[in-house]
Each structure stands twice: as structure tokens, then as C-alpha cells.
Motif scaffolding. Structure first.
Motif, mmCIF file in Angstrom:
data_model
loop_
_atom_site.group_PDB
_atom_site.id
_atom_site.type_symbol
_atom_site.label_atom_id
_atom_site.label_comp_id
_atom_site.label_asym_id
_atom_site.label_seq_id
_atom_site.Cartn_x
_atom_site.Cartn_y
_atom_site.Cartn_z
ATOM 1 N N ILE A 12 0.840 -1.193 0.000
ATOM 2 C CA ILE A 12 0.000 0.000 0.000
ATOM 3 C C ILE A 12 0.878 1.247 0.000
ATOM 4 O O ILE A 12 1.806 1.358 0.803
ATOM 5 C CB ILE A 12 -0.926 0.024 1.232
ATOM 6 N N ALA A 13 0.572 2.185 -0.897
ATOM 7 C CA ALA A 13 1.269 3.469 -0.957
ATOM 8 C C ALA A 13 0.384 4.539 -0.321
ATOM 9 O O ALA A 13 -0.838 4.490 -0.430
ATOM 10 C CB ALA A 13 1.586 3.833 -2.401
ATOM 11 N N VAL A 14 1.015 5.508 0.329
ATOM 12 C CA VAL A 14 0.302 6.600 0.993
ATOM 13 C C VAL A 14 0.758 7.925 0.393
ATOM 14 O O VAL A 14 1.959 8.198 0.314
ATOM 15 C CB VAL A 14 0.557 6.585 2.521
ATOM 16 N N LEU A 15 -0.212 8.733 -0.006
ATOM 17 C CA LEU A 15 0.063 10.044 -0.577
ATOM 18 C C LEU A 15 -0.613 11.113 0.266
ATOM 19 O O LEU A 15 -1.836 11.111 0.422
ATOM 20 C CB LEU A 15 -0.458 10.137 -2.015
ATOM 21 N N THR A 16 0.172 12.029 0.804
ATOM 22 C CA THR A 16 -0.372 13.181 1.508
ATOM 23 C C THR A 16 -0.412 14.352 0.542
ATOM 24 O O THR A 16 0.598 14.679 -0.086
ATOM 25 C CB THR A 16 0.488 13.539 2.739
ATOM 26 N N VAL A 17 -1.581 14.955 0.418
ATOM 27 C CA VAL A 17 -1.780 16.100 -0.459
ATOM 28 C C VAL A 17 -1.875 17.340 0.425
ATOM 29 O O VAL A 17 -2.826 17.503 1.189
ATOM 30 C CB VAL A 17 -3.065 15.930 -1.302
ATOM 31 N N SER A 18 -0.854 18.198 0.339
ATOM 32 C CA SER A 18 -0.830 19.376 1.203
ATOM 33 C C SER A 18 0.168 20.395 0.682
ATOM 34 O O SER A 18 1.249 20.033 0.212
ATOM 35 C CB SER A 18 -0.444 18.977 2.631
ATOM 36 N N ASP A 19 -0.189 21.650 0.821
ATOM 37 C CA ASP A 19 0.722 22.743 0.475
ATOM 38 C C ASP A 19 1.619 23.108 1.653
ATOM 39 O O ASP A 19 2.554 23.890 1.489
ATOM 40 C CB ASP A 19 -0.073 23.978 0.048
ATOM 41 N N THR A 20 1.321 22.577 2.832
ATOM 42 C CA THR A 20 2.044 23.011 4.030
ATOM 43 C C THR A 20 2.739 21.892 4.797
ATOM 44 O O THR A 20 3.617 22.168 5.599
ATOM 45 C CB THR A 20 1.080 23.722 5.005
ATOM 46 N N ARG A 21 2.365 20.657 4.596
ATOM 47 C CA ARG A 21 2.933 19.552 5.382
ATOM 48 C C ARG A 21 4.317 19.148 4.883
ATOM 49 O O ARG A 21 4.622 19.213 3.704
ATOM 50 C CB ARG A 21 2.029 18.328 5.337
ATOM 51 N N SER A 22 5.107 18.689 5.858
ATOM 52 C CA SER A 22 6.401 18.081 5.557
ATOM 53 C C SER A 22 6.395 16.718 6.245
ATOM 54 O O SER A 22 5.485 16.406 7.021
ATOM 55 C CB SER A 22 7.541 18.942 6.097
ATOM 56 N N GLU A 23 7.403 15.925 6.012
ATOM 57 C CA GLU A 23 7.475 14.610 6.646
ATOM 58 C C GLU A 23 7.441 14.737 8.172
ATOM 59 O O GLU A 23 6.870 13.892 8.856
ATOM 60 C CB GLU A 23 8.747 13.887 6.182
ATOM 61 N N ALA A 24 7.991 15.815 8.702
ATOM 62 C CA ALA A 24 8.056 16.009 10.158
ATOM 63 C C ALA A 24 6.683 16.224 10.792
ATOM 64 O O ALA A 24 6.456 15.823 11.931
ATOM 65 C CB ALA A 24 8.961 17.189 10.487
ATOM 66 N N ASP A 25 5.755 16.848 10.068
ATOM 67 C CA ASP A 25 4.446 17.137 10.669
ATOM 68 C C ASP A 25 3.274 16.518 9.899
ATOM 69 O O ASP A 25 2.132 16.945 10.037
ATOM 70 C CB ASP A 25 4.243 18.645 10.834
ATOM 71 N N ASP A 26 3.548 15.488 9.144
ATOM 72 C CA ASP A 26 2.504 14.799 8.375
ATOM 73 C C ASP A 26 1.800 13.776 9.264
ATOM 74 O O ASP A 26 1.985 12.559 9.124
ATOM 75 C CB ASP A 26 3.116 14.129 7.142
ATOM 76 N N THR A 27 0.971 14.261 10.187
ATOM 77 C CA THR A 27 0.301 13.354 11.126
ATOM 78 C C THR A 27 -0.694 12.434 10.427
ATOM 79 O O THR A 27 -0.820 11.271 10.791
ATOM 80 C CB THR A 27 -0.399 14.143 12.250
ATOM 81 N N SER A 28 -1.398 12.932 9.414
ATOM 82 C CA SER A 28 -2.395 12.106 8.725
ATOM 83 C C SER A 28 -1.738 10.981 7.938
ATOM 84 O O SER A 28 -2.183 9.830 8.005
ATOM 85 C CB SER A 28 -3.239 12.978 7.797
ATOM 86 N N GLY A 29 -0.685 11.295 7.202
ATOM 87 C CA GLY A 29 0.040 10.250 6.479
ATOM 88 C C GLY A 29 0.613 9.223 7.432
ATOM 89 O O GLY A 29 0.623 8.025 7.142
ATOM 90 N N ARG A 30 1.063 9.692 8.580
ATOM 91 C CA ARG A 30 1.627 8.785 9.591
ATOM 92 C C ARG A 30 0.537 7.862 10.166
ATOM 93 O O ARG A 30 0.780 6.681 10.399
ATOM 94 C CB ARG A 30 2.315 9.586 10.691
ATOM 95 N N VAL A 31 -0.675 8.401 10.411
ATOM 96 C CA VAL A 31 -1.780 7.568 10.898
ATOM 97 C C VAL A 31 -2.044 6.430 9.927
ATOM 98 O O VAL A 31 -2.190 5.268 10.329
ATOM 99 C CB VAL A 31 -3.066 8.417 11.106
ATOM 100 N N LEU A 32 -2.090 6.747 8.641
ATOM 101 C CA LEU A 32 -2.351 5.719 7.627
ATOM 102 C C LEU A 32 -1.205 4.716 7.527
ATOM 103 O O LEU A 32 -1.434 3.498 7.508
ATOM 104 C CB LEU A 32 -2.612 6.373 6.274
ATOM 105 N N ALA A 33 0.020 5.208 7.468
ATOM 106 C CA ALA A 33 1.181 4.314 7.369
ATOM 107 C C ALA A 33 1.276 3.416 8.597
ATOM 108 O O ALA A 33 1.479 2.195 8.471
ATOM 109 C CB ALA A 33 2.463 5.120 7.185
ATOM 110 N N ASP A 34 1.121 3.991 9.781
ATOM 111 C CA ASP A 34 1.183 3.186 11.012
ATOM 112 C C ASP A 34 0.064 2.155 11.048
ATOM 113 O O ASP A 34 0.274 1.009 11.454
ATOM 114 C CB ASP A 34 1.099 4.083 12.252
#
Length: 173
Positions: A12-34
Motif C-alpha cells: 500500500i502506498a500513501v500520498l499526503t496532499v498538502s501545500d504546508t505539510r512536511s514529513e516532520a508534521d505529516d500526522t495524517s500520512g503517519r496515521v495511515l502508514a502506522d
């Protein structure tokens, strides 16, 4: 859940769509990946792209074309503002739309955010034998989508039916 069936891990691949998020504060992408890792699946890839239809479409298209990716979950860009373009990016790529996903997601979301759920354009479908789920950008929405919908449908043991058992037949004509 049917424990007599063996769990089949998928990529499964996870894509975060955001103009402001970085890997450090990508909480939503992290919820999905975890969540997918805790369920026993593999994280095929994880990216963050700007809320731009063509960047979204390029990332999702790359994974659709990769036979090693079985599912894609995007987070963000499903609202109604001028910058929210995930549905417009993804819909043209889909071979089939799973209308029930958005309907049930909004029904579940209503319990938490009431009528604000009508602003969600969550959707799902299949393209080139790859399942695609597009969920809102909040970590709560990601948790709801994963825990209440996606996790069980990507588990081969789920009865009476699940999306994994259909994978061998997705390219039938």
C-alpha cells in the motif's frame, strides 16, 4: 473476520496532499502508514505532494502503473476550496468507482463532525487492478477511514467479502 483464512499482506502506498505539510508534521500520512503496518501490510511508498491536480495525478498514476502496488490511500485535498483537487485528479484515472466508500465514510464521519461531513468528497475506486482510497486530510478522518472501512476490506479474512479476494479478477475483460 474468519480466522480460518490466512492473512494476505498487500503493498500500500500513501500520498499526503498538502501545500504546508512536511514529513516532520505529516500526522495524517503517519496515521495511515502506522495503521497499515500494524495490520501486517507493507508500506510500498509514501510521498507528500502539493495540492495540485497534476502532481497528485502523477504520483497516483505512477503507483497505478506499478504492479508491485496493490492499493493507494491519499489524504487531503477532498474539501471544497479552490485548492482541493484530489477528486478531480483521481476520478479520471479510475476504471470503476466504489460509490459506497464515500457514502459510508460520510455516514460514519457524521457521528463525529455532524453536518460538516457534507463537505467531504471522500471517494474510492479501482484503476489497473489497484485500489485507490481518497480521504480527508485530518488525522481523525484518516483514522475513521482506516479503522472503520479500509482495514477490513483489505483483509482477506473479512467475511462475507473483501477487496483482496477480488484482486485476481480485477483485470478480467
Amino acid at each position: 473476520m474468519n480466522e480460518s483464512r490466512e492473512f494476505i499482506p498487500i503493498n500500500i502506498a500513501v500520498l499526503t496532499v498538502s501545500d504546508t505539510r512536511s514529513e516532520a508534521d505529516d500526522t495524517s500520512g503517519r496515521v495511515l502508514a502506522d495503521g497499515l503496518l500494524a495490520a501486517g501490510h507493507m508500506l510500498a511508498d509514501k510521498k507528500i505532494v502539493r495540492d495540485d491536480i497534476y502532481q497528485i495525478r502523477a504520483a497516483v498514476s505512477q503507483w497505478i502503473a506499478d504492479p508491485g502496488v496493490n492499493a493507494v490511500i491519499t489524504t487531503g485535498g477532498t474539501g471544497v476550496t479552490g485548492r482541493d483537487g484530489t477528486p478531480e485528479a483521481v476520478l479520471p484515472l479510475l476504471d470503476k468507482v466504489l460509490d459506497g466508500f464515500g457514502e459510508v465514510f460520510r455516514m460514519l464521519s457524521y457521528q463525529d463532525i455532524k453536518s460538516s461531513t457534507m463537505q467531504s468528497r471522500a471517494l474510492a475506486g479501482v484503476a489497473n487492478a489497484t485500489y485507490i482510497f481518497c480521504v480527508p486530510g485530518s488525522s481523525g478522518a484518516c483514522r475513521t477511514a482506516w479503522e472503520a472501512l479500509i482495514k477490513d476490506q483489505l483483509d482477506y479474512r473479512t467475511r462475507p467479502c473483501n477487496l483482496v479476494q477480488l484482486m485476481p479478477r480485477l483485470l478480467e475483460k
